[in-house]
Design an enzyme around this catalytic site. Structure first.
Site, PDB file in Angstrom:
ATOM      1  CG  ASP A  87      -0.192   0.044   2.523  1.00 39.47           C
ATOM      2  OD1 ASP A  87       0.847  -0.631   2.637  1.00 39.47           O
ATOM      3  OD2 ASP A  87      -0.630   0.753   3.429  1.00 39.47           O
ATOM      4  CD  GLU A  88      -0.689   5.155   2.706  1.00 38.27           C
ATOM      5  OE1 GLU A  88       0.349   5.568   3.261  1.00 38.27           O
ATOM      6  OE2 GLU A  88      -1.817   5.266   3.201  1.00 38.27           O
ATOM      7  CB  ILE A  89       4.030   1.771  -3.729  1.00 36.78           C
ATOM      8  CG1 ILE A  89       3.763   0.438  -3.033  1.00 36.78           C
ATOM      9  CG2 ILE A  89       5.367   1.775  -4.433  1.00 36.78           C
ATOM     10  CD1 ILE A  89       3.568  -0.706  -3.974  1.00 36.78           C
ATOM     11  CG  ASN A  90       6.813   8.316  -2.860  1.00 39.27           C
ATOM     12  OD1 ASN A  90       7.049   8.512  -4.046  1.00 39.27           O
ATOM     13  ND2 ASN A  90       6.935   9.258  -1.944  1.00 39.27           N
TER      14      ASN A  90
ATOM     15  CG  ASP B  50      -2.234   1.516  -2.862  1.00 38.37           C
ATOM     16  OD1 ASP B  50      -3.466   1.378  -2.967  1.00 38.37           O
ATOM     17  OD2 ASP B  50      -1.709   2.344  -2.105  1.00 38.37           O
TER      18      ASP B  50
END
Length: 198
Positions: free
Chosen positions: A9-12, A60
């Protein structure tokens, strides 16, 4: 257990690009970020297969993969959790279930409840199969169920139980009941009874 949740999740991707070690590794392999993500997921899937587990990953990570990728085995389960927009989860769930099974969490963020004592009504009223009223039965059958979530940014030891219960009971009843269960007044009596018992 037969399954293993690998997160994602929330991979930048900027972190992947800016981290010196990762950037150097990608350069050595001739990878751009998209290929690096695909390689990473391929390794995760190999790990799951070696352990005999059904892989689960957040949407994501799923959304970062090329649409024509064959990295994901057909047994993969995609956990739809992103709370972007009121109808986003419906579109995302339908897109995911074209090819994979899914678990839904997006509409059941317990730590986002806004209406005080009546917040349970919002959670109870959501039918996870409603987006499939005009879809193929195969897609509908790929929705395995749902999960209520309470995130650590908003919940700690001082409010975990009061933030989670009895709201989670409303989600549980919705997920374990037929969609024909629609009598909100009858549900109100049950929810107040369970609130009192808790």
């Amino acid at each position: 257990d037969s399954a293993m949740h690998f997160g994602g999740d929330e991979i930048n991707l900027e972190c992947w690009r800016q981290d010196e070690t990762t950037h150097s590794w990608m350069k050595d392999k001739g990878f751009d970020v998209t290929l690096a993500v695909e390689h990473h997921v391929k390794r995760i899937m190999e790990f799951a297969q070696a352990m005999g587990r059904i892989p689960i990953l957040y949407n994501d990570l799923y959304n970062l993969l090329p649409k024509d990728t064959s990295v994901l085995p057909p047994t993969t389960v995609v956990h739809v959790w992103s709370p972007i927009g009121s109808d986003h989860w419906q579109q995302e769930l339908k897109r995911v279930t074209k090819n994979h099974r899914a678990i839904l969490s997006s509409p059941w963020y317990l730590d986002h409840a806004t209406r005080g004592i009546d917040s349970w009504r919002d959670f109870w009223s959501i039918d996870p199969l409603e987006p499939y009223s005009r879809s193929s039965p195969d897609q509908k059958d790929r929705v395995l169920g749902g999960e209520a979530m309470a995130w650590g940014e908003h919940v700690d030891a001082t409010n975990a139980i009061s933030s989670t219960w009895p709201l989670a009971a409303a989600v549980g009843e919705r997920l374990w009941s037929p969609s024909s269960l629609q009598d909100i007044e009858d549900a109100t009596r049950r929810m107040f009874r369970i609130r009192c018992r808790m």
